[in-house]
Design a protein around this motif. Sequence first.
Motif, short mmCIF file in Angstrom:
data_model
loop_
_atom_site.label_atom_id
_atom_site.label_comp_id
_atom_site.label_asym_id
_atom_site.label_seq_id
_atom_site.Cartn_x
_atom_site.Cartn_y
_atom_site.Cartn_z
N ILE A 1 0.83 -1.20 0.00
CA ILE A 1 0.00 0.00 0.00
C ILE A 1 0.87 1.25 0.00
O ILE A 1 1.98 1.26 0.53
CB ILE A 1 -0.95 0.05 1.22
N TYR B 1 0.51 4.67 1.64
CA TYR B 1 -0.35 5.13 2.73
C TYR B 1 0.09 6.50 3.24
O TYR B 1 1.29 6.77 3.40
CB TYR B 1 -0.31 4.11 3.88
N ILE C 1 -5.42 5.14 2.07
CA ILE C 1 -4.66 4.28 1.16
C ILE C 1 -4.81 4.85 -0.24
O ILE C 1 -5.89 4.83 -0.83
CB ILE C 1 -5.18 2.83 1.21
N TYR D 1 -2.80 0.57 -3.93
CA TYR D 1 -2.58 -0.73 -3.30
C TYR D 1 -2.51 -1.81 -4.37
O TYR D 1 -3.04 -1.67 -5.47
CB TYR D 1 -3.67 -1.05 -2.28
#
Length: 349
Positions: free
Chosen positions: A189, A191, A235, A238
């Motif tokens: 991910i 993030y 997020i 991903y």
Amino acid sequence: MKKKLENKYIVEKMIIEEKNNYSFLNFIGVVVVMSKVGNALKMLIILQSRGKMKVCDLARELEVDERQIRRYKDDLLQAGIYIKSETGKYGGYSIEDNNYLLGLNLTNEEYMSLLMANEELKKMGHLALKDYSLAMDKINIVYKRENLNLLGNCNYMVKSARANVNFEVERRKLVDIHAAMLTRNKIRIKYTSLTSGETERVVRPYATFQYKGDMYFIGFCERKNGILEFKLCRIKEYSILEEKFEMDNSFSLEDYMANCFGIFKDEEINVKLKIYHPISQIVKEKIWVDNQKIIENEEDNSIIFEATMKGLKEIKSWILSMGSSVKVLKPQKLIDEIKNEIDKIKELY
């Protein structure tokens, strides 16, 4: 070999998604794998539940074009299910009240609870709303039509802040993360953290939960070498990796969240507050943490609130939200934190 692994993951993911979408309906023994058959059955369910509907409305509901709706009608006819078609301003598709499902024998109270939950999901903009609404359509089919207006007569609503997100994007994240969780695939991910900014991480997903209208997932972060929670809307990108992981069998979501006032987890502190009326009445009406103790003072309707809690930031925010209706009795660390925060607030004004 790599291609085979990719294909295996895609198949596993498809199977999991289908199981998630239809697990609520195991009582009728229907398992839908092909999207064409699934949508034809959805159309049947919607018509049985809601009555006559225009082709354009069905197309919007099923997210297909009107030509495809007409194909579903033909498919159902081949299965011996006749869809009535009426033209004109008040026309549309409809179906006879044939009951293709088993009776549920729901009481009015049980049915009312389901309707209230549906309204709550709507007001919250919950990611499971679409699936839950379809499940409710299926329940409505086997419930008496004259009872379908129960909720409308009680003026039920939910007052809460909603997540400011793209519903479909967040729903897809949730489905993909659940698939990875069940197949034990790691996730990469990108993030955005409130403390460290945007970073790339590889995470082993363990569980999901909702907090204040937002969805989170918990997993082992290989970058931080520990279990953390991640807010879905933070997020940015991903991907599901081919690499598998072994689940930590010692992990328990209940234990992980034990004594947390919110979602922040730091050292546990023994909090003791004196809370004055009328806020005292509001506080004692809720269970903030399972170990809380409340002693009531009948003379002035104040309370002494005691609890062992984690999450200093949210505890401070909660206390400050009560203004002059609360006094921190202990610990001294929390008293100092509140004083310091008040000084900072004074500087702003």
